[in-house]
Design a protein around this motif. Structure first.
Motif, PDB file in Angstrom:
ATOM      1  N   GLN A 185       0.857  -1.187   0.000  1.00 35.14           N
ATOM      2  CA  GLN A 185       0.000   0.000   0.000  1.00 35.14           C
ATOM      3  C   GLN A 185       0.903   1.250   0.000  1.00 35.14           C
ATOM      4  OE1 GLN A 185      -3.923   1.863   2.134  1.00 35.14           O
ATOM      5  NE2 GLN A 185      -2.365   1.150   3.477  1.00 35.14           N
ATOM      6  N   LYS A 237      -0.717  10.351   2.825  1.00 38.34           N
ATOM      7  CA  LYS A 237      -0.123   9.658   1.669  1.00 38.34           C
ATOM      8  C   LYS A 237      -0.601  10.241   0.337  1.00 38.34           C
ATOM      9  CE  LYS A 237      -1.175   5.253   1.310  1.00 38.34           C
ATOM     10  NZ  LYS A 237      -2.091   4.884   0.217  1.00 38.34           N
ATOM     11  N   ASP A 294      -1.755   4.893  -3.967  1.00 40.55           N
ATOM     12  CA  ASP A 294      -2.201   3.876  -3.006  1.00 40.55           C
ATOM     13  C   ASP A 294      -1.537   2.512  -3.115  1.00 40.55           C
ATOM     14  OD1 ASP A 294      -3.892   3.411  -0.780  1.00 40.55           O
ATOM     15  OD2 ASP A 294      -5.233   2.213  -2.035  1.00 40.55           O
TER      16      ASP A 294
HETATM   17 MN    MN Z   1      -5.308   2.682   0.747  1.00 44.99          MN
END
Ligand code: MN
Ligand code: OXD
Length: 610
Positions: free
Chosen positions: A241, A268, A292
């Motif tokens: 991830q 992120k 992602d």
């Molecule tokens: Mn994610």
């Protein structure tokens, strides 16, 4: 039921293994119709969904969808990895025996799509021609048109991706049945939802949700859980991830790529889509590859390569605005065909809004509905401060809509990875950045990645919620072999990426203000890391890694109190001694951790003077 074979023939679906799979599940689910989908069908499906009221218009070629109010997030408790080998049970993968789960899900799915259309979505989680293409093909069956619209944005979709597979039986079988959402007992002891990846059979069976995280099976179930398992079983790659970005120095022409994992709510997506700070914009160009998921493998030149298997972004809407993430805002502007889910919606103007989009919600309440569809103007005083949008509301848009999408994002060869970063959200102990040059210590650092969950509130005295490599919800095989697989893939690189731990969220111990401005300024830390890798700076050694010397960090145009910068570039030894103790306990729960990880833990403990 229409003649399945006639439908598949008309759709030019030629793969006999796929045909058999479609026939089998059409029989079990009892769907009334079958429809094979390709990306070209999107405009028609949008019109059908609008006509059926499944989505609503949200501006010029923008759309709005609402999921059932008890079905708005991934359910970790209901997510299971099943195999036929009990040794695959780990701490986080919620392992069950495959035969038991297949029987359970077959029972739940029997007749559960009666009267509905079952859409057949052939997809590819890679650019065509990728060295990992054989792990990337899948066919999702779903009885939900909105899921199709989302899959069209998140994956490459069409029969061409599965008709000519080198091994025609080598595709992920991904079955999604929505179920009767109002009667599934979500979150109660009678919860009927099951989200199962039968990893050693490359079969995904998800029942009881239409929310993206549970229903877009190419993304998390295949792109992360199944791919992580495949990467390990084949010993060929890692599926994590991770975000992935590129930085080009326009003066020297150098280009670097950085991948990294961050537990949820640690920034992120904002980092993945970042632009350089204004003062550095003339010199550096930052490109977006993925927010992602990254699949990573060792290339023939001995470097680590990475690619984003997805085709779109399923981003958290909350707090996305021109300051936090200007490129995301551009990617959901009129004309992008983006879909918003569970944000607030104005039934009169067709505008959408979510917390953090603007400092205050729209002043004129006329027409505004909250994420449950209730008029905001009718709220009682007790409800007045409830959020308008669900905190996990989302936008879905294709990668190509992001203005700084990398020009080579679609290149099947992937990109060489220079740095791997881990970043949690911690108010103390983690400096701005600490670089780690030893592979075992880097892997150890990823395994002990943590973020504050309920800091203090749960009385744990600053103990972090550990989230190995940010994969805790997506682990599909045990943690010991996981660490060993990481060591073996990175260890096989002749030219290894540098590791680093970053933290944008350190606070002042007294008044709690954030020490670092964050967002676009985060690039400064990454630039230092790349200079360190290239031998242009040498940093300052500490027991937990190399920190930038104060004059090494590029601070042109940076607004920061020098005392804050000092704190950001030092470590708190007392806090770290305690942290290493927490880590010892956490790591002890994992069976079979490689000796190198224990050596790294001991080395850090000893250099702290423990
Ligand atoms: Mn994610
Ligand atoms: C997640 C996501 O839930 O990416 O992590 O949607």
């Amino acid at each position: 039921m229409a003649d399945v074979d006639a439908v598949l023939e008309a759709a030019h679906l030629k793969n006999d293994h796929v045909r058999e799979y479609v026939r089998y599940w059409a029989g079990i689910t009892g769907a009334a119709n079958i429809e094979v989908v390709s990306a070209d069908d999107d405009a028609r499906l949008i019109q059908e969904a609008l006509a059926a009221g499944e989505i609503l218009p949200a501006g010029d070629d923008l759309y709005y969808s609402r999921s059932y109010y008890k079905d708005t997030a991934r359910s970790e408790e209901r997510t299971i990895v099943a195999t036929s080998n009990p040794a695959d049970k780990g701490v986080y993968n919620n392992w069950y025996p495959a035969p038991e789960m297949k029987e359970k899900l077959t029972g739940l799915m029997t007749g559960a799509s009666r009267g509905k259309t079952m859409y057949v979505i052939p997809y590819l989680m890679s650019a065509p021609g990728s060295p990992l293409e054989k792990y990337a093909a899948g066919v999702e069956l779903t009885d939900n048109r909105s899921v199709v619209l989302h899959m069209n944005r998140m994956a490459r979709v069409g029969v061409e991706y599965i008709n000519n597979l080198a091994d025609p039986d080598s595709f992920v079988r991904a079955v999604h049945v929505t179920g009767d959402l109002e009667n599934l007992g979500q979150g109660t002891p009678e919860d009927k939802r099951y989200f199962v990846t039968v990893a050693d059979e490359r079969t995904i069976l998800h029942y009881g949700s239409s929310y993206g995280g549970n229903a877009l099976l190419g993304k998390i179930a295949h792109g992360l859980r199944q791919a992580a398992y495949d990467g390990w079983a084949s010993r060929k790659f890692l599926a994590e991830q991770f975000m992935l970005l590129g930085i080009t120095d326009k003066v020297t022409g150098k280009k670097w790529h950085i991948a990294g994992g961050f537990p949820s709510a640690s920034g992120k997506t904002n980092l993945a889509m970042t632009l350089p700070p204004d003062a550095l914009g003339d010199r550096y160009h930052v490109e977006f590859y993925g927010d992602d998921i990254a699949w990573m493998w060792v290339g023939e030149d001995g470097r680590l390569y990475g690619m984003n298997p997805e085709f779109g972004v399923f981003g958290v809407a909350k707090d996305t605005n021109e300051h936090t993430n200007p490129t995301a805002i551009e990617s959901i502007k009129p004309g992008t065909r983006a879909i918003f889910t569970n944000v607030a919606y104005n039934a009169k103007t067709h505008k959408v809004w979510f917390e953090g989009r603007t400092p205050n919600p729209p002043a004129d309440l006329d027409g505004w509905l909250d994420w449950k569809g209730n008029p905001v103007a009718d709220r009682s005083p007790a409800e007045a401060n409830d959020p308008w949008a669900h905190p996990n509301s989302r936008f879905t848009t294709t990668l190509a809509n992001v203005p700084n999408i990398a020009s080579d994002y679609d290149n099947p060869a992937g990109v060489p990875i220079d740095g791997i970063i881990f970043g949690g959200r911690t108010r103390d102990r983690e400096p701005l950045i600490r670089a780690i040059t030893d592979v075992a210590e880097g892997v150890y650092d990823g395994l002990t990645l943590g973020a504050e969950a309920t800091f203090a509130a749960d009385g744990l005295d600053g103990q972090l919620r550990y989230d190995p490599m940010s994969m805790r919800p997506f682990m599909s095989y045990p943690e010991g072999p996981y660490a060993a697989h990481w060591l073996s893939i990175i260890g096989a690189c002749a030219n290894k990426p540098i590791f680093a731990h970053v933290n944008w969220f350190q606070r002042d111990a007294e008044d709690g203000h954030f020490l670092w401005p964050g967002y676009r300024d985060n690039l400064r830390a990454l630039l230092w890391l790349m200079q360190l890798r290239d031998g242009e700076v040498s940093g300052v050694e500490t027991p937990v890694g190399i920190l930038p010397a104060k004059d090494e960090l590029n601070t042109d145009g940076l607004q920061i109190d020098p005392a804050d910068l000092d704190k950001l570039l030092t470590i708190d030894v007392a806090r770290w001694k305690q942290e290493v103790g927490f880590r010892q306990e956490y790591l002890e729960q994992f069976a079979g951790l490689p000796e190198e990880i224990w050596t790294a833990q001991r080395r850090v403990a000893e250099s702290l003077g423990n």
